[in-house]
Write a protein that holds these residues in place. Structure first.
Motif, mmCIF file in Angstrom:
data_model
loop_
_atom_site.group_PDB
_atom_site.id
_atom_site.type_symbol
_atom_site.label_atom_id
_atom_site.label_comp_id
_atom_site.label_asym_id
_atom_site.label_seq_id
_atom_site.Cartn_x
_atom_site.Cartn_y
_atom_site.Cartn_z
ATOM 1 N N ALA A 251 0.861 -1.192 0.000
ATOM 2 C CA ALA A 251 0.000 0.000 0.000
ATOM 3 C C ALA A 251 0.889 1.231 0.000
ATOM 4 C CB ALA A 251 -0.917 0.009 1.222
ATOM 5 N N ASP A 252 0.350 2.353 -0.476
ATOM 6 C CA ASP A 252 1.139 3.575 -0.557
ATOM 7 C C ASP A 252 1.581 4.090 0.810
ATOM 8 O OD1 ASP A 252 1.195 3.956 -3.366
ATOM 9 O OD2 ASP A 252 -0.877 4.630 -3.312
ATOM 10 N N SER A 253 0.749 3.910 1.822
ATOM 11 C CA SER A 253 1.055 4.415 3.155
ATOM 12 C C SER A 253 0.391 3.514 4.184
ATOM 13 C CB SER A 253 0.543 5.851 3.315
ATOM 14 O OG SER A 253 -0.878 5.869 3.388
ATOM 15 N N PRO A 254 0.803 3.598 5.451
ATOM 16 C CA PRO A 254 0.153 2.787 6.486
ATOM 17 C C PRO A 254 -1.354 3.001 6.552
ATOM 18 C CG PRO A 254 2.206 3.692 7.314
ATOM 19 C CD PRO A 254 1.981 4.304 5.969
ATOM 20 N N ARG A 255 -1.816 4.243 6.408
ATOM 21 C CA ARG A 255 -3.252 4.511 6.474
ATOM 22 C C ARG A 255 -4.016 3.955 5.283
ATOM 23 N NH1 ARG A 255 -5.888 8.211 9.899
ATOM 24 N NH2 ARG A 255 -4.533 8.834 11.611
ATOM 25 N N ASP A 256 -3.322 3.695 4.182
ATOM 26 C CA ASP A 256 -3.965 3.117 3.014
ATOM 27 C C ASP A 256 -3.993 1.595 3.052
ATOM 28 O OD1 ASP A 256 -4.525 5.562 1.778
ATOM 29 O OD2 ASP A 256 -2.483 5.694 0.995
ATOM 30 N N SER A 257 -3.316 1.002 4.026
ATOM 31 C CA SER A 257 -3.255 -0.452 4.119
ATOM 32 C C SER A 257 -4.466 -0.991 4.862
ATOM 33 C CB SER A 257 -1.969 -0.887 4.838
ATOM 34 O OG SER A 257 -1.955 -2.283 5.017
ATOM 35 N N SER A 258 -5.173 -1.917 4.248
ATOM 36 C CA SER A 258 -6.352 -2.511 4.886
ATOM 37 C C SER A 258 -5.991 -3.625 5.854
ATOM 38 C CB SER A 258 -7.303 -3.061 3.809
ATOM 39 O OG SER A 258 -6.651 -4.068 3.046
ATOM 40 N N ARG A 259 -4.723 -4.045 5.857
ATOM 41 C CA ARG A 259 -4.324 -5.188 6.670
ATOM 42 C C ARG A 259 -3.447 -4.796 7.856
ATOM 43 N NH1 ARG A 259 -2.576 -9.254 1.677
ATOM 44 N NH2 ARG A 259 -4.577 -9.176 0.578
ATOM 45 N N ILE A 260 -3.151 -3.534 8.017
ATOM 46 C CA ILE A 260 -2.265 -3.122 9.090
ATOM 47 C C ILE A 260 -3.009 -3.127 10.425
ATOM 48 C CG2 ILE A 260 -2.757 -0.645 8.904
ATOM 49 C CD1 ILE A 260 0.266 -0.153 9.315
ATOM 50 N N SER A 261 -2.299 -3.466 11.494
ATOM 51 C CA SER A 261 -2.918 -3.441 12.821
ATOM 52 C C SER A 261 -2.953 -2.005 13.337
ATOM 53 C CB SER A 261 -2.128 -4.321 13.788
ATOM 54 O OG SER A 261 -0.844 -3.776 14.022
ATOM 55 N N ASN A 262 -3.860 -1.744 14.256
ATOM 56 C CA ASN A 262 -3.940 -0.413 14.862
ATOM 57 C C ASN A 262 -2.663 -0.063 15.607
ATOM 58 O OD1 ASN A 262 -6.552 0.027 13.922
ATOM 59 N ND2 ASN A 262 -7.491 -0.907 15.735
ATOM 60 N N ALA A 263 -2.061 -1.052 16.263
ATOM 61 C CA ALA A 263 -0.828 -0.809 17.016
ATOM 62 C C ALA A 263 0.291 -0.360 16.093
ATOM 63 C CB ALA A 263 -0.422 -2.066 17.780
ATOM 64 N N GLU A 264 0.420 -1.036 14.953
ATOM 65 C CA GLU A 264 1.496 -0.676 14.027
ATOM 66 C C GLU A 264 1.241 0.685 13.391
ATOM 67 O OE1 GLU A 264 4.018 -2.441 10.215
ATOM 68 O OE2 GLU A 264 2.127 -3.397 10.808
ATOM 69 N N LEU A 265 0.000 0.960 13.015
ATOM 70 C CA LEU A 265 -0.330 2.253 12.419
ATOM 71 C C LEU A 265 -0.021 3.394 13.384
ATOM 72 C CD1 LEU A 265 -1.595 4.051 10.248
ATOM 73 C CD2 LEU A 265 -3.838 3.517 11.229
ATOM 74 N N GLU A 266 -0.440 3.241 14.648
ATOM 75 C CA GLU A 266 -0.193 4.285 15.632
ATOM 76 C C GLU A 266 1.295 4.457 15.891
ATOM 77 O OE1 GLU A 266 -1.323 5.417 20.265
ATOM 78 O OE2 GLU A 266 -2.292 3.717 19.270
#
Length: 515
Positions: A251-266
């Motif tokens: 994905a282009d960015s963490p916020r654009d990833s549908s599979r990322i965990s909330n912990a990793e995004l934060e």
């Protein structure tokens, strides 16, 4: 540490996290970038029956000619040269597969043509990645790269002009790679993991070079379509397969990833200091072009690329002309130094982040240490290798391994520095520096060819002297002028100051992504 602060620490996944999956895919993408770049360096040895065969045969016969060698008066020298000549079996390997009568200037132009296309897309590639996202830009470009690579054998048998055009187009399609990767890491790489993630990605070129050299040598000797044709089919199809997985997994960015965990995004956004899905709408061109740290990277990048491209395009030729390895040995042994570089690159990234997070060294200090260590290694061992005769050619291979390993150390130096000083604009920044630094890719093969008209060891010494001089210059400039903190022109309102700080997160190496 009190309980409140301890409670704030979060367990963030690592090895199977989305940012590391991106690193794995960037590694593979750069693998195919360099495989399709250097395969021509080996393939062209098998493709051409011009002076390669006749001169090499005559060179072998002339080892007994008293007129040919200044050392003919010394019988020991005569015996040594005959031994080297008997070891050179490359003529039999190339004679049966060669189809073309391209002279040495033509071969040099073919190798250089890639870089004429490559240089055009550096700045546009960085801008497109910052504006529209690197995932789409890189994926489409590499689809074209694979397609043009597959078409190369047909073009070669049709017209020399078509070979020039296709090598130009392969370079053109490949030119977006590094700016795209830098742009994406500006949104994905937390500061204290930056060296690890980027150097792992940049181990891909070394591994791609290994495959490009080693596999191409074996395909040339044993592959289908007269050997050399299979080189382009194999790497072209591999590139197209990578494109499929690239679109599926990234994905282009963490916020654009549908599979990322909330912990990793934060974790990523807290450490980087801004919302990662916001695309750049403004580029501070004037501030970039008047920034001293940017120009320090430019000069260092140019100096690095002179040695790097000289080795990429010239190492198989050096192995053949001076060390007298046959084509199968040539491909494999030309690849060995790049295996060392890949390993050293990954280790250097770990060491660099350790020096920052645990030892507490400033980012600029760490980058300078890496550049000095890298360039010193390249200069010393390249010059040393140039003095080794073919009787001790395996010693020369060892020295070349150390020299090329120096390029692996470099990965934790100035390449990461683009993201250090301007994470939002790292793609454009790398595009600018790599545009200038691609000039050696166009010039270095021509200079190497001009400096080695009779293919002697003494002429190749001059080629490596030039590389050493560039290494010294790059070390001095980067040490004096480089910076490690985000530059004022690279910040926007609302950005958190990101730089040399300790993370409040604990990153765990878990095989599963935490919910």
């Amino acid at each position: 540490m009190d309980r409140k602060e301890a409670h704030r620490r979060k367990e963030v996944p690592c090895l199977c996290s989305r940012r590391w999956i991106l690193a794995y895919m960037c590694f593979l993408g750069m693998f195919f970038l360099y495989a399709t770049r250097v395969n021509m360096s080996v393939a062209i040895i098998c493709m051409v029956r011009s002076d390669n065969v006749s001169e090499s045969f005559n060179h072998t016969r002339r080892t007994g000619d008293n007129v040919s060698w200044p050392s003919q008066a010394h019988p020991d020298h005569q015996i040594e040269r005959d031994t080297c000549a008997r070891q050179d079996t490359s003529t039999s390997a190339t004679a049966t597969t060669a189809e073309f009568d391209w002279d040495k200037p033509t071969r040099s132009r073919i190798l250089a043509m890639y870089f004429y296309g490559y240089i055009i897309m550096q700045v546009p590639g960085g801008w497109l990645a910052g504006r529209f996202g690197g995932r789409r830009v890189w994926g489409i470009s590499f689809f074209l790269n694979g397609l043009f690579t597959i078409l190369t054998p047909v073009a070669a048998r049709t017209s020399l002009a078509l070979v020039y055009v296709l090598r130009f187009l392969v370079g053109f399609a490949s030119g977006v790679t590094f700016p795209n990767v830098q742009s994406m890491w500006g949104r994905w790489a937390p500061p204290l993991e930056r060296s690890k993630l980027i150097t792992f990605s940049m181990a891909g070129p070394a591994m791609g070079t290994i495959a490009g050299f080693a596999l191409s040598g074996h395909l040339c000797a044993y592959g289908f379509d007269n050997g050399w044709g299979s080189i382009f089919y194999v790497f072209g199809v591999g590139t197209l397969a990578w494109v499929v997985f690239w679109f599926l997994l990234t994905a282009d960015s963490p916020r654009d990833s549908s599979r990322i965990s909330n912990a990793e995004l934060e974790y990523i956004e807290t450490e980087i200091g801004y919302k990662t899905n916001v695309q750049n709408k403004f580029t501070p061109w004037r501030a970039i072009f008047t920034s001293v740290p940017v120009w320090a990277i430019v000069v260092t990048h140019v100096c690095h690329n002179w040695s790097n491209y000289t080795l990429l395009t010239g190492l198989p030729t050096f192995m053949k002309e001076v060390l007298n390895f046959d084509i199968k040995q040539n491909g494999s042994l030309s690849a060995v130094p790049y295996l060392c570089a890949a390993i050293v690159s990954i280790v250097a990234g770990q060491v660099a982040d350790c020096l920052r997070s645990r030892v507490g060294l400033a980012t600029a200090t760490v980058r300078k240490i890496m550049v000095i260590a890298a360039f010193s290694t390249v200069a010393c061992f390249l010059v040393g290798a140039s003095f080794v005769t073919c009787e001790f050619r395996h010693v020369a291979v060892v020295l070349l391994c150390f020299a090329v390993s120096g390029t692996g150390i470099t990965r934790a130096g100035f390449p990461v520095n683009h993201v250090d000083i301007a994470p939002r604009h790292a793609g454009v920044l790398f595009g600018i520096t790599n545009t200038v630094a691609t000039v050696p890719g166009m010039v270095a093969p021509l200079v190497a060819g001009a400096l080695t008209p009779t293919k002697t060891a003494e002429e190749w010494q001059n080629v490596f002297y030039v590389c050493a001089a560039f290494s010294v210059l790059g070390s001095i400039v980067f040490t004096v002028f480089a910076k490690g903190e985000v530059q004022p022109w690279a910040r926007e309102a609302g950005d958190k100051t990101a730089g040399d700080h300790s993370s409040t997160y604990r990153v765990i190496y878990s095989p599963r992504i935490q919910p």
